[in-house]
Design a protein around this motif. Structure first.
Motif, PDB file in Angstrom:
ATOM      1  N   VAL A  20      59.710 -16.492   7.257  1.00 41.03           N
ATOM      2  CA  VAL A  20      59.250 -15.299   6.240  1.00 41.03           C
ATOM      3  C   VAL A  20      58.095 -14.375   7.128  1.00 41.03           C
ATOM      4  O   VAL A  20      58.462 -13.168   6.947  1.00 41.03           O
ATOM      5  CB  VAL A  20      58.593 -15.815   4.973  1.00 41.03           C
ATOM      6  CG1 VAL A  20      58.164 -14.724   4.110  1.00 41.03           C
ATOM      7  CG2 VAL A  20      59.864 -16.577   4.209  1.00 41.03           C
ATOM      8  N   GLU A  21      57.462 -15.104   7.576  1.00 36.11           N
ATOM      9  CA  GLU A  21      56.411 -14.323   8.517  1.00 36.11           C
ATOM     10  C   GLU A  21      57.028 -13.360   9.255  1.00 36.11           C
ATOM     11  O   GLU A  21      56.691 -12.326   9.641  1.00 36.11           O
ATOM     12  CB  GLU A  21      55.463 -15.264   9.241  1.00 36.11           C
ATOM     13  CG  GLU A  21      53.938 -14.796   9.466  1.00 36.11           C
ATOM     14  CD  GLU A  21      53.328 -16.073  10.140  1.00 36.11           C
ATOM     15  OE1 GLU A  21      53.740 -17.243  10.011  1.00 36.11           O
ATOM     16  OE2 GLU A  21      52.031 -15.628  10.419  1.00 36.11           O
ATOM     17  N   ILE A  24      58.993 -10.659   7.865  1.00 34.92           N
ATOM     18  CA  ILE A  24      58.185  -9.371   7.261  1.00 34.92           C
ATOM     19  C   ILE A  24      57.718  -8.493   8.342  1.00 34.92           C
ATOM     20  O   ILE A  24      57.798  -7.242   8.481  1.00 34.92           O
ATOM     21  CB  ILE A  24      56.761 -10.180   6.870  1.00 34.92           C
ATOM     22  CG1 ILE A  24      57.180 -10.812   5.521  1.00 34.92           C
ATOM     23  CG2 ILE A  24      55.745  -8.954   6.572  1.00 34.92           C
ATOM     24  CD1 ILE A  24      55.789 -11.629   4.984  1.00 34.92           C
ATOM     25  N   VAL A  34      57.447  -3.882   2.639  1.00 36.03           N
ATOM     26  CA  VAL A  34      57.862  -5.177   2.270  1.00 36.03           C
ATOM     27  C   VAL A  34      56.854  -5.809   1.456  1.00 36.03           C
ATOM     28  O   VAL A  34      55.830  -5.721   1.605  1.00 36.03           O
ATOM     29  CB  VAL A  34      57.802  -6.006   3.752  1.00 36.03           C
ATOM     30  CG1 VAL A  34      58.234  -7.404   3.517  1.00 36.03           C
ATOM     31  CG2 VAL A  34      58.977  -5.234   4.653  1.00 36.03           C
ATOM     32  N   GLY A  35      57.414  -6.508   0.449  1.00 41.35           N
ATOM     33  CA  GLY A  35      56.488  -7.236  -0.392  1.00 41.35           C
ATOM     34  C   GLY A  35      56.805  -8.844  -0.188  1.00 41.35           C
ATOM     35  O   GLY A  35      58.044  -9.040   0.269  1.00 41.35           O
ATOM     36  N   ALA A  36      55.801  -9.674  -0.531  1.00 37.67           N
ATOM     37  CA  ALA A  36      55.797 -11.357  -0.168  1.00 37.67           C
ATOM     38  C   ALA A  36      55.507 -11.931  -1.341  1.00 37.67           C
ATOM     39  O   ALA A  36      54.439 -11.638  -1.914  1.00 37.67           O
ATOM     40  CB  ALA A  36      55.117 -11.552   1.183  1.00 37.67           C
ATOM     41  N   LEU A  37      56.098 -12.723  -1.784  1.00 40.90           N
ATOM     42  CA  LEU A  37      55.876 -13.602  -2.868  1.00 40.90           C
ATOM     43  C   LEU A  37      56.125 -14.994  -2.903  1.00 40.90           C
ATOM     44  O   LEU A  37      57.211 -15.612  -2.286  1.00 40.90           O
ATOM     45  CB  LEU A  37      56.852 -13.061  -4.206  1.00 40.90           C
ATOM     46  CG  LEU A  37      56.958 -13.812  -5.412  1.00 40.90           C
ATOM     47  CD1 LEU A  37      55.146 -13.840  -6.030  1.00 40.90           C
ATOM     48  CD2 LEU A  37      57.848 -13.333  -6.510  1.00 40.90           C
ATOM     49  N   LYS A  38      55.101 -15.942  -3.061  1.00 41.87           N
ATOM     50  CA  LYS A  38      55.184 -17.212  -2.992  1.00 41.87           C
ATOM     51  C   LYS A  38      54.655 -17.921  -4.202  1.00 41.87           C
ATOM     52  O   LYS A  38      53.820 -17.369  -4.864  1.00 41.87           O
ATOM     53  CB  LYS A  38      54.356 -17.500  -1.899  1.00 41.87           C
ATOM     54  CG  LYS A  38      54.253 -19.056  -1.721  1.00 41.87           C
ATOM     55  CD  LYS A  38      53.060 -19.343  -0.548  1.00 41.87           C
ATOM     56  CE  LYS A  38      52.869 -20.949  -0.557  1.00 41.87           C
ATOM     57  NZ  LYS A  38      53.832 -21.616   0.512  1.00 41.87           N
ATOM     58  N   PHE A  92      55.998  -5.287  -7.411  1.00 41.76           N
ATOM     59  CA  PHE A  92      56.521  -4.699  -6.436  1.00 41.76           C
ATOM     60  C   PHE A  92      57.280  -3.306  -6.578  1.00 41.76           C
ATOM     61  O   PHE A  92      58.408  -3.295  -5.892  1.00 41.76           O
ATOM     62  CB  PHE A  92      57.547  -5.970  -6.059  1.00 41.76           C
ATOM     63  CG  PHE A  92      56.683  -7.167  -5.506  1.00 41.76           C
ATOM     64  CD1 PHE A  92      55.891  -7.201  -4.175  1.00 41.76           C
ATOM     65  CD2 PHE A  92      56.653  -8.225  -6.118  1.00 41.76           C
ATOM     66  CE1 PHE A  92      55.230  -8.296  -3.722  1.00 41.76           C
ATOM     67  CE2 PHE A  92      55.920  -9.435  -5.914  1.00 41.76           C
ATOM     68  CZ  PHE A  92      55.284  -9.533  -4.535  1.00 41.76           C
ATOM     69  N   GLU A 101      59.186 -16.815  -1.203  1.00 42.77           N
ATOM     70  CA  GLU A 101      59.438 -18.375  -0.403  1.00 42.77           C
ATOM     71  C   GLU A 101      59.465 -19.183  -1.540  1.00 42.77           C
ATOM     72  O   GLU A 101      58.503 -19.193  -2.669  1.00 42.77           O
ATOM     73  CB  GLU A 101      58.268 -18.472   0.501  1.00 42.77           C
ATOM     74  CG  GLU A 101      58.265 -19.818   1.277  1.00 42.77           C
ATOM     75  CD  GLU A 101      57.024 -20.034   1.873  1.00 42.77           C
ATOM     76  OE1 GLU A 101      56.422 -19.289   2.367  1.00 42.77           O
ATOM     77  OE2 GLU A 101      56.597 -21.161   2.004  1.00 42.77           O
TER      78      GLU A 101
ATOM     79  N   PHE B  56      51.212 -13.900   5.223  1.00 44.81           N
ATOM     80  CA  PHE B  56      52.169 -12.778   4.944  1.00 44.81           C
ATOM     81  C   PHE B  56      51.339 -11.542   5.218  1.00 44.81           C
ATOM     82  O   PHE B  56      51.967 -10.649   5.496  1.00 44.81           O
ATOM     83  CB  PHE B  56      52.635 -12.803   3.575  1.00 44.81           C
ATOM     84  CG  PHE B  56      53.309 -14.183   3.491  1.00 44.81           C
ATOM     85  CD1 PHE B  56      54.227 -14.758   4.555  1.00 44.81           C
ATOM     86  CD2 PHE B  56      53.700 -14.678   2.256  1.00 44.81           C
ATOM     87  CE1 PHE B  56      54.968 -15.907   4.374  1.00 44.81           C
ATOM     88  CE2 PHE B  56      54.729 -15.938   1.845  1.00 44.81           C
ATOM     89  CZ  PHE B  56      55.334 -16.176   3.182  1.00 44.81           C
ATOM     90  N   ALA B  59      51.142 -10.393   8.610  1.00 42.30           N
ATOM     91  CA  ALA B  59      52.275 -10.171   9.320  1.00 42.30           C
ATOM     92  C   ALA B  59      52.635  -8.975   8.961  1.00 42.30           C
ATOM     93  O   ALA B  59      53.734  -8.199   9.426  1.00 42.30           O
ATOM     94  CB  ALA B  59      53.330 -11.037   8.840  1.00 42.30           C
ATOM     95  N   ASP B  62      53.233  -5.148   2.765  1.00 44.46           N
ATOM     96  CA  ASP B  62      52.268  -4.323   1.822  1.00 44.46           C
ATOM     97  C   ASP B  62      51.629  -4.792   0.794  1.00 44.46           C
ATOM     98  O   ASP B  62      50.831  -4.443   0.203  1.00 44.46           O
ATOM     99  CB  ASP B  62      53.392  -3.072   1.572  1.00 44.46           C
ATOM    100  CG  ASP B  62      53.869  -2.455   2.832  1.00 44.46           C
ATOM    101  OD1 ASP B  62      53.170  -1.531   3.210  1.00 44.46           O
ATOM    102  OD2 ASP B  62      54.977  -2.894   3.418  1.00 44.46           O
ATOM    103  N   THR B  63      52.518  -5.796   0.164  1.00 41.46           N
ATOM    104  CA  THR B  63      51.856  -6.409  -0.987  1.00 41.46           C
ATOM    105  C   THR B  63      52.270  -8.032  -0.912  1.00 41.46           C
ATOM    106  O   THR B  63      53.587  -8.217  -0.758  1.00 41.46           O
ATOM    107  CB  THR B  63      52.722  -5.940  -2.260  1.00 41.46           C
ATOM    108  OG1 THR B  63      52.297  -4.663  -2.291  1.00 41.46           O
ATOM    109  CG2 THR B  63      52.042  -6.702  -3.619  1.00 41.46           C
ATOM    110  N   THR B  64      51.314  -8.698  -1.165  1.00 37.48           N
ATOM    111  CA  THR B  64      51.723 -10.179  -1.234  1.00 37.48           C
ATOM    112  C   THR B  64      50.984 -11.058  -2.477  1.00 37.48           C
ATOM    113  O   THR B  64      50.035 -10.369  -2.783  1.00 37.48           O
ATOM    114  CB  THR B  64      50.874 -10.835   0.060  1.00 37.48           C
ATOM    115  OG1 THR B  64      51.138 -10.253   1.391  1.00 37.48           O
ATOM    116  CG2 THR B  64      50.913 -12.341   0.077  1.00 37.48           C
ATOM    117  N   VAL B  65      51.924 -11.526  -2.950  1.00 39.50           N
ATOM    118  CA  VAL B  65      51.378 -12.161  -4.256  1.00 39.50           C
ATOM    119  C   VAL B  65      51.787 -13.466  -4.130  1.00 39.50           C
ATOM    120  O   VAL B  65      52.730 -14.234  -3.711  1.00 39.50           O
ATOM    121  CB  VAL B  65      52.272 -11.800  -5.303  1.00 39.50           C
ATOM    122  CG1 VAL B  65      52.176 -12.528  -6.784  1.00 39.50           C
ATOM    123  CG2 VAL B  65      52.215 -10.143  -5.556  1.00 39.50           C
TER     124      VAL B  65
END
Lengths: 167, 167
Positions: A20-21, A24, A34-38, A92, A101, B56, B59, B62-65
Motif C-alpha cells: 500500500v505504501e 501511495i 490519495v487517501g489511506a485508511l487502515k 475522504f 488495508e 502512509f 509515503a 494526503d489523508t491517512t485515517v
C-alpha cells in the motif's frame, strides 16, 4: 459513496502495508490525491511527541485537533464505531482515490495479495467466493477468475487501479 | 458556526495547556461532549507508534485515517490551511463545546489567562482592545472591564462557560 476505494486484503505477513505504501507513492507521482485508511483492531496511541494534543485526549476530550499551516491531525473517540461508509464520507471527500488495508468483510472492491511462501488458498476464494474481489496481486502464477497482477510491478497495479477507478 | 467555542489565550509560560486540560476534565465530569483544538505553528509529527499510519503519511498520502472500535485518528495534509471556522465545522459537529488554545488573532470568544509572575499587561487589553475577550482568569486581582475569574477555581471557570455557552 462518492470517492473510489480499493481495499488490499491478505493473510498476515504478506506485506500489505509495504505494498500500500508503494502504491501511495506511485499514485501520488501520477498526480492523484490519495487517501489511506487502515483498521486497527488493537488500541493505538497517537501523537508522537506525547504533547498537548495527547494531554487533551488523555484529559477526556472527545475530539482533539491540532492544526498547522501544513496539516491537521484529529483524534476522535466514539461509543459506536462508524461504518466504513461513514468514515469515507467524513474523511475522504477531497481525495481522488482511497487505498485501504484490511476490511476483509466489507463489500469494498478488493485486491488480494498473495505470496508463494504463504498458503495457497486465497481469503476471497475459499469457502466464500467474495464478489468484491477485482484482482489478485501475486508473485506466482495462479488459476483465478479475476485479473492476475504481478505483486512486484507497482506501475502495473497503479495502471489497473487508474483504469478501473479513475477514468 | 454552530458549536460553541471558547479560546484560551495567554502569554507563553502561563500554563494554558494545563488549564485547558483541567477544564476538559471538569466539563467531561459534568456530562458534556468536549472538543479541544490547538494551533501548532511548528511542524508536528503524529502517530506515537511510528507504524503503518505514519508510513502512509510519509509515503505521501494526503489523508491517512486509522480506525479502531474506540476511536479514529486522521492526519490530513493541505496546501492551504483551512480557516478556523472550516476546521470547527469539519471536526466538531458532534461535541457540545470546543475549548481552543491560542488563536489569539481570531474573533473567537476568548478567556485570557494571567499570572502575577508574568508581565502585568494583558494580550487582549494592550494597544488593541479585543472585543472578543469575555473574561480573564487570573491569580491576582485586576482592574478589568470583563468578568474576573480565579485561575485556580476550575469549577467556577466551568460554571462561567456553562452559563455563557451551554444554557
Amino acid at each position: 459513496m462518492s470517492v473510489p476505494v480499493v481495499s488490499f486484503v491478505a493473510k498476515s505477513g504478506t506485506g500489505k502495508t509495504t505494498l500500500v505504501e508503494k502504491l501511495i507513492r506511485e499514485m501520488k507521482s501520477r498526480g492523484h490525491k490519495v487517501g489511506a485508511l487502515k483498521h486497527d483492531a488493537h488500541r493505538f496511541e497517537i501523537d508522537h511527541e506525547g504533547k498537548d494534543s495527547w494531554r487533551f485526549t488523555q484529559a477526556g476530550a472527545d475530539t482533539t485537533v491540532v492544526t498547522s499551516p501544513e496539516k491537521m491531525a484529529m483524534v476522535k473517540r466514539y461509543t459506536a464505531e462508524p461504518t466504513i461508509e461513514e468514515t469515507l464520507d467524513a474523511c475522504f471527500a477531497d481525495v481522488d482515490i482511497v487505498l485501504t488495508e484490511g476490511f476483509k468483510r466489507s463489500s469494498l472492491p478488493k485486491i488480494e495479495i498473495h505470496r508463494s511462501e504463504c498458503r495457497r488458498d486465497l481469503l476471497c476464494r475459499g469457502e466464500y467466493l467474495d464478489p468484491a474481489l477485482i484482482a489478485v496481486a501475486s508473485d506466482e502464477p495462479l488459476q483465478i477468475d479475476v485479473p492476475l497482477l504481478n505483486l512486484d510491478d507497482i506501475a502495473a497495479l497503479a495502471d489497473f487501479i487508474e483504469a478501473r477507478f479513475l477514468r
